[in-house]
Each structure stands twice: as structure tokens, then as C-alpha cells.
Design a protein around this motif. Structure first.
Motif, PDB file in Angstrom:
ATOM      1  N   MET A 110      36.607 -19.965 106.344  1.00  0.00           N
ATOM      2  CA  MET A 110      35.203 -20.193 105.971  1.00  0.00           C
ATOM      3  C   MET A 110      35.047 -20.827 104.588  1.00  0.00           C
ATOM      4  N   ASP A 111      35.942 -20.518 103.671  1.00  0.00           N
ATOM      5  CA  ASP A 111      35.835 -21.069 102.314  1.00  0.00           C
ATOM      6  C   ASP A 111      36.851 -22.177 102.038  1.00  0.00           C
ATOM      7  N   SER A 119      33.443 -26.940 102.942  1.00  0.00           N
ATOM      8  CA  SER A 119      33.953 -25.796 103.697  1.00  0.00           C
ATOM      9  C   SER A 119      32.893 -25.400 104.719  1.00  0.00           C
ATOM     10  N   ARG A 121      31.455 -22.605 105.022  1.00  0.00           N
ATOM     11  CA  ARG A 121      30.409 -21.851 104.333  1.00  0.00           C
ATOM     12  C   ARG A 121      29.455 -22.782 103.583  1.00  0.00           C
ATOM     13  N   ASP A 122      30.004 -23.829 102.952  1.00  0.00           N
ATOM     14  CA  ASP A 122      29.154 -24.841 102.288  1.00  0.00           C
ATOM     15  C   ASP A 122      28.176 -25.451 103.286  1.00  0.00           C
ATOM     16  N   TYR A 124      27.143 -24.245 106.237  1.00  0.00           N
ATOM     17  CA  TYR A 124      26.162 -23.244 106.667  1.00  0.00           C
ATOM     18  C   TYR A 124      25.069 -23.051 105.610  1.00  0.00           C
ATOM     19  N   ASN A 125      25.480 -22.953 104.367  1.00  0.00           N
ATOM     20  CA  ASN A 125      24.508 -22.732 103.286  1.00  0.00           C
ATOM     21  C   ASN A 125      23.569 -23.927 103.128  1.00  0.00           C
ATOM     22  N   SER A 169      30.001 -18.398 112.247  1.00  0.00           N
ATOM     23  CA  SER A 169      31.186 -18.917 111.550  1.00  0.00           C
ATOM     24  C   SER A 169      31.632 -20.167 112.292  1.00  0.00           C
TER      25      SER A 169
END
Length: 204
Positions: A110-111, A119, A121-122, A124-125, A169
Motif C-alpha cells: 500500500m505504501d 503508491s 495509498r497515495d 486512494y487519498n 486496498s
């Protein structure tokens, strides 16, 4: 208040997507034209006042065909791009396998970013923030509803998870999402909800 999410038309196979600069196939252009015609013929039903699009070529080409039919101009926004796959963007699959063996969207942590990219996570955010901002703008009427948003499969998939309040995820399963499919989100008494999914009646 409604948002119509649209996945772009069919693009060229055999290449990595993400932030690819490659465009639509002839079939993808045709799908986009047919969606534009459908939206035009059912203009009263859809009542679209705002068009927003990812600024990647495959989304822009889809949007241009719709703009012509609706006689409206879209806002092109980087915020609504697919995940940034950095150095792999638009690369032939075989070249990507040779230079970046085993590096795929669903193999990253994820990171862990793509080389030169984001990434999971990037990604998704970015989409979560963009979506929250759009909903706020619609509710505050700084963006006029109803909104047509032309974007990418990965983006729409995250929006499904957000709307259904499910944890996401890059290893999560994908919702059905065909090229030029329409997915409707509506604001009701209990907030924003999906009211229709993967509609392809314009291609019948």
C-alpha cells in the motif's frame, strides 16, 4: 443531485495504462459517440449541467465526443486521473515485464510507489479528497448539478468502496466496469448512494 460516472472508451490493448498518453481505438471512439448521442436524446432525463473529465488522452477523447453532442464544454482535471504508474505508463507489456518484472498494481504494498509514480495509498487519498471536494462543491452549489464525470476504472472502483463504506486496498476485487459504462450516484435522505451500476444501454 446526481453524479454520472463514466469510464472512458476502449483504449489500445497490449500497453500498461495508468498515466499512459495513448488514446482510444476506433471502437472506443464509436462507443463514446454513441454515449454522446444517448445523453443528447435523453437530455431531459439526465439534466446534465457540468462535465468534468480526467485530462489523460483516453478520457479527453471520450469527453470530446460527448461535448459535441451536448454542446457543452468540460473542465479537464488532473485530480481524476488513473493511478500514476510512473515509468511504466504506456509501456508495452513485454517491455514492462523485462524492465520491471512482477511490478503490477496489485503486487505493490500500500505504501510502495510505482517507480516514478504513486503508491496505492497515495492514489486512494487523492481520489477520496477529490470526491469529498466534488460532493461539497455540489452541495454548496459552486458546481452545478447534475455532473457528468468521465474518468477511469480504477478511480470508479475506489468510489464504489467509498460509497459503500468498505475498506479498499490495491488487492481488493474490482466492480464490473465496461468501457463507456455509466454509474449513477444520487444524494438522498441518507446521503450519497449508488442508484445504478455499469449501465450500457447506449451500446445496445
Amino acid at each position: 443531485m446526481k453524479i454520472y460516472l463514466v469510464r472512458h472508451g476502449m483504449d489500445e490493448e497490449g500497453y500498461r495504462g495508468g498515466w499512459s498518453e495513448r488514446g482510444l481505438t476506433e471502437q472506443g471512439i464509436n462507443q463514446s459517440k454513441r454515449l454522446g448521442e444517448h445523453l443528447h436524446h435523453h437530455a431531459e432525463e439526465y439534466n446534465i449541467h457540468t462535465i468534468i473529465s480526467s485530462d489523460l488522452p483516453r478520457a479527453v477523447q471520450t469527453t470530446r465526443e460527448i461535448e459535441k453532442k451536448l454542446n457543452m464544454q468540460a473542465s479537464l482535471m488532473k485530480d481524476w486521473r488513473e493511478m500514476n504508474n510512473g515509468d511504466l505508463a504506456g509501456m508495452l507489456h513485454k517491455d514492462a515485464e523485462e524492465h520491471y518484472p512482477g511490478v503490477y498494481f496489485n503486487t505493490l504494498e500500500m505504501d510502495s510507489p510505482f517507480p516514478g509514480g504513486e503508491s496505492p495509498r497515495d492514489f486512494y487519498n487523492r481520489i477520496s479528497t477529490s470526491f469529498e471536494s466534488l460532493l461539497r462543491d455540489i452541495e454548496e452549489q459552486t458546481v452545478k448539478s447534475n455532473v457528468l464525470l468521465i474518468t477511469h476504472g480504477g478511480v470508479i472502483n475506489i468510489l464504489y468502496y467509498l460509497l459503500e463504506k468498505r475498506e479498499w486496498s490495491n488487492k481488493s476485487s474490482f466492480y464490473p466496469m465496461d468501457n463507456t459504462s455509466v454509474h449513477t450516484i444520487e444524494k438522498g435522505r441518507h446521503g450519497w448512494k449508488l442508484s445504478s451500476a455499469n449501465v450500457l444501454s447506449h451500446l445496445d
